[in-house]
Design a protein around this motif. Structure first.
Motif, PDB file in Angstrom:
ATOM      1  N   THR A 199      43.647  36.727  32.326  1.00 18.85           N
ATOM      2  CA  THR A 199      42.940  37.683  32.671  1.00 18.85           C
ATOM      3  C   THR A 199      42.993  38.820  31.845  1.00 18.85           C
ATOM      4  O   THR A 199      41.967  39.641  31.817  1.00 18.85           O
ATOM      5  N   LEU A 212      46.528  32.484  42.058  1.00 12.71           N
ATOM      6  CA  LEU A 212      46.151  33.154  41.016  1.00 12.71           C
ATOM      7  C   LEU A 212      45.103  32.651  40.434  1.00 12.71           C
ATOM      8  O   LEU A 212      43.899  32.941  39.953  1.00 12.71           O
ATOM      9  N   GLU A 248      36.340  34.561  40.513  1.00 17.70           N
ATOM     10  CA  GLU A 248      35.781  35.405  39.348  1.00 17.70           C
ATOM     11  C   GLU A 248      34.775  34.800  38.222  1.00 17.70           C
ATOM     12  O   GLU A 248      34.057  35.307  38.118  1.00 17.70           O
ATOM     13  N   ARG A 301      45.014  40.910  39.216  1.00 17.61           N
ATOM     14  CA  ARG A 301      45.382  39.451  39.830  1.00 17.61           C
ATOM     15  C   ARG A 301      46.479  39.111  40.396  1.00 17.61           C
ATOM     16  O   ARG A 301      46.699  38.665  41.400  1.00 17.61           O
ATOM     17  N   LEU A 304      40.524  38.410  29.184  1.00 16.85           N
ATOM     18  CA  LEU A 304      39.079  38.297  29.658  1.00 16.85           C
ATOM     19  C   LEU A 304      38.624  39.714  30.016  1.00 16.85           C
ATOM     20  O   LEU A 304      37.572  40.233  29.592  1.00 16.85           O
ATOM     21  N   ARG A 305      39.783  40.725  30.602  1.00 15.74           N
ATOM     22  CA  ARG A 305      39.155  41.978  30.837  1.00 15.74           C
ATOM     23  C   ARG A 305      39.167  42.890  29.599  1.00 15.74           C
ATOM     24  O   ARG A 305      38.351  43.568  29.576  1.00 15.74           O
ATOM     25  N   LEU A 356      47.580  35.083  34.405  1.00 15.75           N
ATOM     26  CA  LEU A 356      47.724  36.489  34.141  1.00 15.75           C
ATOM     27  C   LEU A 356      47.491  36.801  32.732  1.00 15.75           C
ATOM     28  O   LEU A 356      46.440  37.821  32.556  1.00 15.75           O
ATOM     29  N   GLU A 360      41.977  32.566  42.576  1.00 12.38           N
ATOM     30  CA  GLU A 360      41.226  33.995  42.588  1.00 12.38           C
ATOM     31  C   GLU A 360      40.322  34.363  41.253  1.00 12.38           C
ATOM     32  O   GLU A 360      39.201  34.724  41.329  1.00 12.38           O
ATOM     33  N   LEU A 361      41.062  33.721  40.166  1.00 17.18           N
ATOM     34  CA  LEU A 361      40.251  33.941  38.976  1.00 17.18           C
ATOM     35  C   LEU A 361      39.304  32.944  38.876  1.00 17.18           C
ATOM     36  O   LEU A 361      38.362  33.305  38.275  1.00 17.18           O
TER      37      LEU A 361
END
Lengths: 216, 238
Positions: A90, B73, B80, A124, A93-94, A87, B76-77
């Protein structure tokens, strides 16, 4: 007025967040022991220590904001372990994608960076408002950031407003029933406890305000 | 043959689940790559999942089985981060039951879609068994007559059609161009599905009917008959 945010200030933000999770680590783990698996503080301490190790040379080599944030995200993914790894990973990264090659961010770019990160967390974790998650601190924080900019405040003022709103959002998770993550297995027993992810997310936004204040 | 990836918070849990599943396969089974644990403890690591996806990579696709929370999670990552060129399916199946079902079905040469469906139905034998005790409701598969070759056989091995014999039949039948069904006690099971075979709960002495259609129908009947009459290799001790 603080007009722009350098990569060095972003590193200060991370450093300030690292200090905050060290300081509040026991508290975060206590929150997590009530409704989770009692490792949130320890996981974030391990993750942010790894991050600061990985970015130590970043300022002197003058990487872009995107390079820095991508390194942060990947380091968190590999070092945190719990759900906060993918989490927060991400999120950064975003955020890195949003800032790209920029080496200095104006207030709007900081907001775009934070928003991209939050959108990543939503994608996510599929969290919605009121699910008792990180989202419940970050979303009101970012809304407050945007409103403050609209009303003419600088990036520091916006970050302070965001930190305050995120803290309120964190506190507002206490009466909620958890609908996501390990805590959701507890159902109504999750009521009466602040969500640890919301608590660490509030620290992340407070750390940004602290770093901007120190940068002047 | 498809590849399989296991994502778990615990390296010990993943290793034991894989060992349990691979015990069901005789001969060559699918590649099962594990991504489990993080930073020396419980947890998952998306980069480890990416590496496991690469190890299990197959043009036929990869099925990913996960335990809970961040395993999903991180998977899924990982998709990506690595954007694989072959198809990858994340399975909602329960880890242990799903893995056993998937490994057996994949060993039989089934495609990704079929293995994924098998894994997701993996709670069926348990639900059926408990339904028989009035503890849970699960519908029994209906009995449907099918034209084609068929044979009636009696189970001679002491334990009947339990997990390992079911896996042997499913693996043998999966390699053939035939639709094979096994009927017992008014229920019908797809012989390519070890899970469905187990729901028959056919013990020693039970009479079963094996029927097959398709190009390899006769060979399928012969192969299954051979396995049944040989007691699935479980008669040596007695």
């Amino acid at each position: 007025m603080t007009e722009s945010v350098s990569v060095a200030t972003l590193v200060d933000w991370l450093s300030s967040f690292r200090d905050a999770v060290h300081e509040q680590g026991t508290y975060l783990t206590e929150l997590d022991s009530a409704i989770g698996d009692a490792d949130h503080g320890a996981n974030l301490i391990r993750g942010m220590d790894a991050v600061m190790g990985a970015v130590a040379g970043e300022v002197s080599t003058v990487g872009s904001a995107g390079d820095l944030l991508k390194k942060v995200g990947m380091t968190l993914v590999t070092s945190v372990g719990g759900a906060s790894g993918p989490l927060y990973g991400t999120f950064f990264l975003r955020a890195a994608t949003a800032t790209g090659d920029a080496t200095s961010l104006d207030a709007a770019a900081v907001l775009a960076m934070l928003r991209a990160g939050l959108e990543g967390i939503v994608a996510r974790g599929k969290a919605e408002a009121g699910d008792k998650t990180m989202y419940d601190a970050l979303a009101p924080g970012l809304d407050a950031f945007a409103s403050a900019l609209e009303s003419g405040r600088d990036v520091l003022g916006a970050a302070e407003a965001a930190a305050d709103a995120a803290a309120d959002g964190r506190d507002a998770t206490e009466p909620l029933i958890a609908l996501k993550g390990r805590a959701s297995y507890l159902g109504e027993r999750s009521v009466g406890h602040i969500d640890p992810g919301a608590a660490s997310s509030a620290l992340l936004l407070r750390a940004l305000a602290d770093a901007l204040a120190a940068a002047g | 043959m498809i590849g399989i990836v296991v994502v778990s918070h615990s390296a010990a849990l993943a290793a034991a689940a894989v060992a349990l599943a691979e015990e069901m396969v005789h001969g060559s089974g699918p590649v099962v790559a594990v991504a489990a644990g993080a930073a020396g403890g419980f947890g998952t690591d998306a980069t480890e999942v990416s590496a496991a996806l690469a190890r299990a990579a197959s043009p036929d696709g990869v099925l990913v089985l996960m335990d809970l929370g961040s395993a999903v999670l991180s998977s899924e990552l990982a998709l990506e981060l690595s954007s694989p060129t072959h198809p990858v399916r994340l399975s909602s199946a329960p880890l242990v039951e799903g893995l056993v079902a998937a490994v057996v079905r994949a060993a039989g040469g089934a495609d990704l879609e079929t293995v994924a469906r098998e894994a997701e139905a993996a709670l069926l034998p348990k639900a059926t068994a408990l339904a028989e005790h009035g503890l849970s409701a699960a519908p029994a598969p209906a009995l449907v007559a099918v034209p084609g070759a068929s044979v009636r056989l009696t189970l001679v091995n002491p334990q009947g059609l339990h997990a390992r014999p079911a896996a042997q039949i499913a693996t043998a039948v999966g390699a053939l161009a035939a639709e094979v069904a096994v009927e017992a006690g008014g229920r019908r099971a797809d012989a390519a599905s070890s899970l469905e075979l187990m729901t028959l709960a056919a013990g020693q002495g039970t009479e079963i009917t094996v029927s097959a259609t398709g190009a390899d129908a006769e060979q399928a009947i012969a192969t299954v008959s051979e396995l049944v009459l040989a007691g699935f290799g479980e008669l040596e001790a007695s």
